[in-house]
Design a protein around this motif. Structure first.
Motif, PDB file in Angstrom:
ATOM      1  N   VAL A   1       9.903   0.186  -6.830  1.00  0.00           N
ATOM      2  CA  VAL A   1       9.292   0.028  -5.506  1.00  0.00           C
ATOM      3  C   VAL A   1       8.016  -0.810  -5.567  1.00  0.00           C
ATOM      4  O   VAL A   1       7.418  -1.086  -4.533  1.00  0.00           O
ATOM      5  N   MET A   2       7.604  -1.211  -6.743  1.00  0.00           N
ATOM      6  CA  MET A   2       6.325  -1.886  -6.922  1.00  0.00           C
ATOM      7  C   MET A   2       6.183  -3.164  -6.095  1.00  0.00           C
ATOM      8  O   MET A   2       5.093  -3.491  -5.627  1.00  0.00           O
ATOM      9  N   GLU A   3       7.292  -3.908  -5.911  1.00  0.00           N
ATOM     10  CA  GLU A   3       7.212  -5.178  -5.197  1.00  0.00           C
ATOM     11  C   GLU A   3       7.559  -5.048  -3.716  1.00  0.00           C
ATOM     12  O   GLU A   3       7.607  -6.050  -3.000  1.00  0.00           O
ATOM     13  N   HIS A   4       7.827  -3.823  -3.253  1.00  0.00           N
ATOM     14  CA  HIS A   4       8.149  -3.626  -1.839  1.00  0.00           C
ATOM     15  C   HIS A   4       6.918  -3.946  -0.986  1.00  0.00           C
ATOM     16  O   HIS A   4       5.790  -3.620  -1.363  1.00  0.00           O
ATOM     17  N   PRO A   5       7.103  -4.597   0.166  1.00  0.00           N
ATOM     18  CA  PRO A   5       5.955  -4.958   1.023  1.00  0.00           C
ATOM     19  C   PRO A   5       5.052  -3.774   1.378  1.00  0.00           C
ATOM     20  O   PRO A   5       3.827  -3.919   1.412  1.00  0.00           O
ATOM     21  N   GLU A   6       5.651  -2.593   1.622  1.00  0.00           N
ATOM     22  CA  GLU A   6       4.831  -1.431   1.955  1.00  0.00           C
ATOM     23  C   GLU A   6       3.997  -0.981   0.753  1.00  0.00           C
ATOM     24  O   GLU A   6       2.862  -0.533   0.908  1.00  0.00           O
ATOM     25  N   THR A   7       4.576  -1.100  -0.456  1.00  0.00           N
ATOM     26  CA  THR A   7       3.820  -0.757  -1.671  1.00  0.00           C
ATOM     27  C   THR A   7       2.639  -1.704  -1.847  1.00  0.00           C
ATOM     28  O   THR A   7       1.521  -1.274  -2.133  1.00  0.00           O
ATOM     29  N   LEU A   8       2.901  -2.987  -1.671  1.00  0.00           N
ATOM     30  CA  LEU A   8       1.839  -3.981  -1.824  1.00  0.00           C
ATOM     31  C   LEU A   8       0.747  -3.766  -0.784  1.00  0.00           C
ATOM     32  O   LEU A   8      -0.446  -3.918  -1.078  1.00  0.00           O
ATOM     33  N   ARG A   9       1.157  -3.385   0.439  1.00  0.00           N
ATOM     34  CA  ARG A   9       0.169  -3.095   1.491  1.00  0.00           C
ATOM     35  C   ARG A   9      -0.670  -1.884   1.114  1.00  0.00           C
ATOM     36  O   ARG A   9      -1.905  -1.888   1.288  1.00  0.00           O
ATOM     37  N   MET A  10      -0.012  -0.856   0.577  1.00  0.00           N
ATOM     38  CA  MET A  10      -0.731   0.357   0.189  1.00  0.00           C
ATOM     39  C   MET A  10      -1.724   0.073  -0.938  1.00  0.00           C
ATOM     40  O   MET A  10      -2.883   0.507  -0.897  1.00  0.00           O
ATOM     41  N   LEU A  11      -1.288  -0.664  -1.959  1.00  0.00           N
ATOM     42  CA  LEU A  11      -2.173  -0.974  -3.085  1.00  0.00           C
ATOM     43  C   LEU A  11      -3.359  -1.840  -2.643  1.00  0.00           C
ATOM     44  O   LEU A  11      -4.480  -1.668  -3.132  1.00  0.00           O
ATOM     45  N   LYS A  12      -3.094  -2.745  -1.712  1.00  0.00           N
ATOM     46  CA  LYS A  12      -4.183  -3.568  -1.169  1.00  0.00           C
ATOM     47  C   LYS A  12      -5.200  -2.692  -0.443  1.00  0.00           C
ATOM     48  O   LYS A  12      -6.425  -2.878  -0.589  1.00  0.00           O
ATOM     49  N   ASP A  13      -4.705  -1.709   0.325  1.00  0.00           N
ATOM     50  CA  ASP A  13      -5.598  -0.795   1.047  1.00  0.00           C
ATOM     51  C   ASP A  13      -6.423   0.053   0.081  1.00  0.00           C
ATOM     52  O   ASP A  13      -7.590   0.354   0.351  1.00  0.00           O
ATOM     53  N   ILE A  14      -5.810   0.451  -1.052  1.00  0.00           N
ATOM     54  CA  ILE A  14      -6.540   1.221  -2.065  1.00  0.00           C
ATOM     55  C   ILE A  14      -7.657   0.376  -2.663  1.00  0.00           C
ATOM     56  O   ILE A  14      -8.807   0.814  -2.782  1.00  0.00           O
ATOM     57  N   ARG A  15      -7.325  -0.865  -3.018  1.00  0.00           N
ATOM     58  CA  ARG A  15      -8.291  -1.727  -3.716  1.00  0.00           C
ATOM     59  C   ARG A  15      -9.443  -2.159  -2.813  1.00  0.00           C
ATOM     60  O   ARG A  15     -10.555  -2.364  -3.291  1.00  0.00           O
ATOM     61  N   ARG A  16      -9.182  -2.281  -1.509  1.00  0.00           N
ATOM     62  CA  ARG A  16     -10.268  -2.697  -0.603  1.00  0.00           C
ATOM     63  C   ARG A  16     -11.018  -1.509  -0.011  1.00  0.00           C
ATOM     64  O   ARG A  16     -11.926  -1.684   0.803  1.00  0.00           O
ATOM     65  N   GLY A  17     -10.623  -0.289  -0.427  1.00  0.00           N
ATOM     66  CA  GLY A  17     -11.334   0.897   0.015  1.00  0.00           C
ATOM     67  C   GLY A  17     -10.967   1.369   1.404  1.00  0.00           C
ATOM     68  O   GLY A  17     -11.647   2.222   1.977  1.00  0.00           O
ATOM     69  N   HIS A  18      -9.883   0.825   1.977  1.00  0.00           N
ATOM     70  CA  HIS A  18      -9.449   1.253   3.306  1.00  0.00           C
ATOM     71  C   HIS A  18      -8.969   2.705   3.277  1.00  0.00           C
ATOM     72  O   HIS A  18      -9.189   3.457   4.231  1.00  0.00           O
ATOM     73  N   ILE A  19      -8.299   3.092   2.195  1.00  0.00           N
ATOM     74  CA  ILE A  19      -7.940   4.488   1.972  1.00  0.00           C
ATOM     75  C   ILE A  19      -8.397   4.880   0.574  1.00  0.00           C
ATOM     76  O   ILE A  19      -8.544   4.021  -0.305  1.00  0.00           O
ATOM     77  N   SER A  20      -8.631   6.175   0.364  1.00  0.00           N
ATOM     78  CA  SER A  20      -9.070   6.635  -0.962  1.00  0.00           C
ATOM     79  C   SER A  20      -8.164   7.734  -1.489  1.00  0.00           C
ATOM     80  O   SER A  20      -8.544   8.478  -2.383  1.00  0.00           O
ATOM     81  N   GLY A  21      -6.966   7.848  -0.908  1.00  0.00           N
ATOM     82  CA  GLY A  21      -6.010   8.848  -1.370  1.00  0.00           C
ATOM     83  C   GLY A  21      -4.650   8.615  -0.753  1.00  0.00           C
ATOM     84  O   GLY A  21      -4.531   7.954   0.286  1.00  0.00           O
ATOM     85  N   LEU A  22      -3.608   9.140  -1.396  1.00  0.00           N
ATOM     86  CA  LEU A  22      -2.239   8.997  -0.908  1.00  0.00           C
ATOM     87  C   LEU A  22      -1.537  10.342  -1.007  1.00  0.00           C
ATOM     88  O   LEU A  22      -1.504  10.958  -2.070  1.00  0.00           O
ATOM     89  N   VAL A  23      -0.976  10.800   0.114  1.00  0.00           N
ATOM     90  CA  VAL A  23      -0.276  12.086   0.179  1.00  0.00           C
ATOM     91  C   VAL A  23       1.223  11.835   0.269  1.00  0.00           C
ATOM     92  O   VAL A  23       1.664  11.010   1.075  1.00  0.00           O
ATOM     93  N   PHE A  24       2.004  12.555  -0.547  1.00  0.00           N
ATOM     94  CA  PHE A  24       3.460  12.411  -0.506  1.00  0.00           C
ATOM     95  C   PHE A  24       4.103  13.744  -0.851  1.00  0.00           C
ATOM     96  O   PHE A  24       3.446  14.647  -1.379  1.00  0.00           O
ATOM     97  N   SER A  25       5.398  13.885  -0.543  1.00  0.00           N
ATOM     98  CA  SER A  25       6.064  15.185  -0.668  1.00  0.00           C
ATOM     99  C   SER A  25       6.279  15.597  -2.115  1.00  0.00           C
ATOM    100  O   SER A  25       6.130  16.758  -2.464  1.00  0.00           O
ATOM    101  N   LYS A  26       6.660  14.653  -2.977  1.00  0.00           N
ATOM    102  CA  LYS A  26       6.875  14.961  -4.395  1.00  0.00           C
ATOM    103  C   LYS A  26       6.784  13.675  -5.213  1.00  0.00           C
ATOM    104  O   LYS A  26       6.898  12.565  -4.668  1.00  0.00           O
ATOM    105  N   LEU A  27       6.570  13.818  -6.519  1.00  0.00           N
ATOM    106  CA  LEU A  27       6.410  12.647  -7.392  1.00  0.00           C
ATOM    107  C   LEU A  27       7.639  11.748  -7.349  1.00  0.00           C
ATOM    108  O   LEU A  27       7.526  10.524  -7.419  1.00  0.00           O
ATOM    109  N   ALA A  28       8.824  12.357  -7.236  1.00  0.00           N
ATOM    110  CA  ALA A  28      10.061  11.574  -7.195  1.00  0.00           C
ATOM    111  C   ALA A  28      10.119  10.698  -5.952  1.00  0.00           C
ATOM    112  O   ALA A  28      10.826   9.690  -5.928  1.00  0.00           O
TER     113      ALA A  28
END
Length: 496
Positions: free
Chosen positions: A57-84
């Motif tokens: 999933v690393m190259e998926h557009p939503e993943t790239l958007r999420m990582l960009k938000d993490i790096r620019r400080g827009h979000i500081s955490g990610l919540v998900f149902s399970k590691l899988a």
């Protein structure tokens, strides 16, 4: 003074169209939202990857958007149902964890009860780092084993030949045209001990790099440090960052050393590099190692941190000039641990959480069973209607109450799940903090300072020095038991 809410994202990923329908991403989103609400955080973004395989999933557009938000400080955490749901690929999971750790962001997995914003949850990063280290060592071991075999087979080890060398018939040999310039570089530097002067001297003599450019101090530094010149070629020590243009150095334990012809002797190489190391050390400002147990934890009531600025060894606020003796503060802190651990409140608190979890789990189980029963009754009514055993009005009168009740249960089940998630993580963190606090108090005299300091940072939420009181709060313990205020007289706050 109100603190700014933590901004987090919610990650929703399912693998197939069937799962999109069966697992209900909306259900998982609601569960995550209720957990975020219970932590008094703010949902800034929702990242949805519907019907996406978990293989990568690393190259998926939503993943790239999420990582960009993490790096620019827009979000500081990610919540998900399970590691899988984050990534089924172990390699990508390690990559996610490493990125979040380096960016100082948190991962919150509800099923595994992992919340890295808590003291207990931060152990997850430690475990993941150990796994990543093990994987690197495995790769390094395999690469190291393959290098001699490839050399015996006459295969090149890859990579461009360093300045002064060239590849000939799959063998790295000395380049007769470049090698004298490479040797001269070391000889000039050992005399002037300046990289820029060395580059200017080479350029003034008419020498250029392999591609015809002028030598720079950066190029000189890189070539002076390159071990190839002394007869040791490094392999597997860099990797591409992904764009094909930038490279970064791998961990040293992955490097492979391969013998090659030398241009200079080891002594000259070591002398030059010793000078470079000394120059770098002088330029680098070495941060001070904390000498005091509670440095960086003690704060003034005005909100500013208090530090020890003189030999008087007092924590002092630069703004308010508020101060407290460091030895006395340690004594108060130790006394607070004794008072807290000597009471029964912590254990009662943990038992209360367990009882609350059990109660919520019973409610959840009952709700899920009731929902299943109602769904079965609704399906039975649909079959009766299809078989024309019920007329339209009679069907509607029977079906509608069930539908309303199921809708209500669909709304309440995620709330119950989120409450259980919150309580389980709270229990784990509280138990962890309690055990660490016990270790710190019982082993106070014999414990090494570094270990004592690490535990103090973990278990202490804050220590606030007021005008007439001290407030000590331990992390993730109940409000009634986690803080203590002590009055003082005179210049110090001695324990009663």
């Amino acid at each position: 003074m109100k603190t700014e809410q933590k901004r987090v994202g919610i990650w929703i990923r399912v693998s197939t169209d069937y799962q999109v329908k069966d697992e209900s991403p909306e259900h998982h989103e609601q569960r995550a939202r209720y957990y975020v609400k219970s932590k008094d955080w703010h949902v800034a973004e929702v990242y949805r990857l519907d019907a996406i395989s978990g293989k990568t999933v690393m190259e998926h557009p939503e993943t790239l958007r999420m990582l960009k938000d993490i790096r620019r400080g827009h979000i500081s955490g990610l919540v998900f149902s399970k590691l899988a749901r984050l990534a089924r690929n172990t390699k990508e999971l390690l990559e996610f964890a490493e990125i979040f750790r380096l960016e100082g962001a948190d991962l919150i997995s509800l099923a595994e009860q992992i919340d890295t914003s808590t003291p207990a949850g931060r152990l997850f990063f430690t475990i993941i780092s150990a796994m990543a280290q093990w994987e690197r060592e495995e790769i390094s071991s395999r690469v190291a084993a393959s290098v001699p075999i490839r050399a015996e087979m006459g295969k090149p080890l890859g990579g461009q030949a360093s300045f002064g060398y060239k590849w000939d018939n799959k063998q790295l040999i000395v380049d007769d045209k470049e090698a004298p310039i490479r040797k001269l570089m070391y000889e000039i530097f050992i005399e002037c001990q300046r990289k820029k002067t060395t580059a200017e001297k080479l350029n003034s003599l008419g020498y250029r790099t392999r591609n015809g450019a002028y030598f720079s101090d950066t190029t000189v530094d890189r070539l002076l440090r390159d071990t190839t010149a002394k007869g040791v070629r490094l392999a597997n020590y860099t990797k591409s960052t992904g764009d094909g243009k930038q490279w970064k150095v791998k961990p040293e334990d992955e490097w492979i050393q391969v013998p090659c012809p030398a241009i200079i002797n080891q002594q000259l190489w070591q002398e030059c590099n010793a000078i470079l190391d000394e120059q770098r050390q002088k330029r680098t400002k070495i941060g001070r190692t904390s000498e005091y147990l509670l440095a960086g934890i003690v704060k003034c009531h005005c909100g500013k941190p208090m530090y020890i600025f003189s030999t008087a060894k007092k924590f002092t606020c630069k703004v308010c000039k508020n101060s407290i003796d460091e030895a006395v503060m340690n004594e108060i802190y130790q006394h607070h641990l004794k008072q807290y651990l000597g009471g029964i409140t912590p254990q009662l608190f943990l038992e209360e959480i367990e009882a609350e979890i059990s109660k919520q789990e019973d409610l959840l189980s009952s709700a899920v069973k009731k929902r299943a029963q109602l769904r079965k009754k609704m399906d039975d009514l649909v079959n009766l209607r299809l078989n024309e055993d019920l007329n339209k009005d009679h069907f509607a009168n029977l079906y509608k109450p069930y539908e309303i009740q199921v809708t209500q249960l669909d709304e309440s089940i995620p709330v119950l799940e989120a409450e259980i998630d919150f309580r389980r993580i709270q229990l784990k963190s509280s138990d962890f903090v309690l055990n660490e606090a016990k270790s710190l108090y019982t082993e106070w005299t014999d414990m090494a300072f570094s270990q004592k300091r690490a535990i103090a940072e973990t278990v202490t939420e804050h220590i606030t020095i007021g005008e007439d009181s001290i407030n000590i709060a331990l992390a993730y313990l109940p409000g009634s038991a986690q803080t203590s205020q002590r009055n003082f007289r005179g210049s110090y706050w001695p324990p009663a």
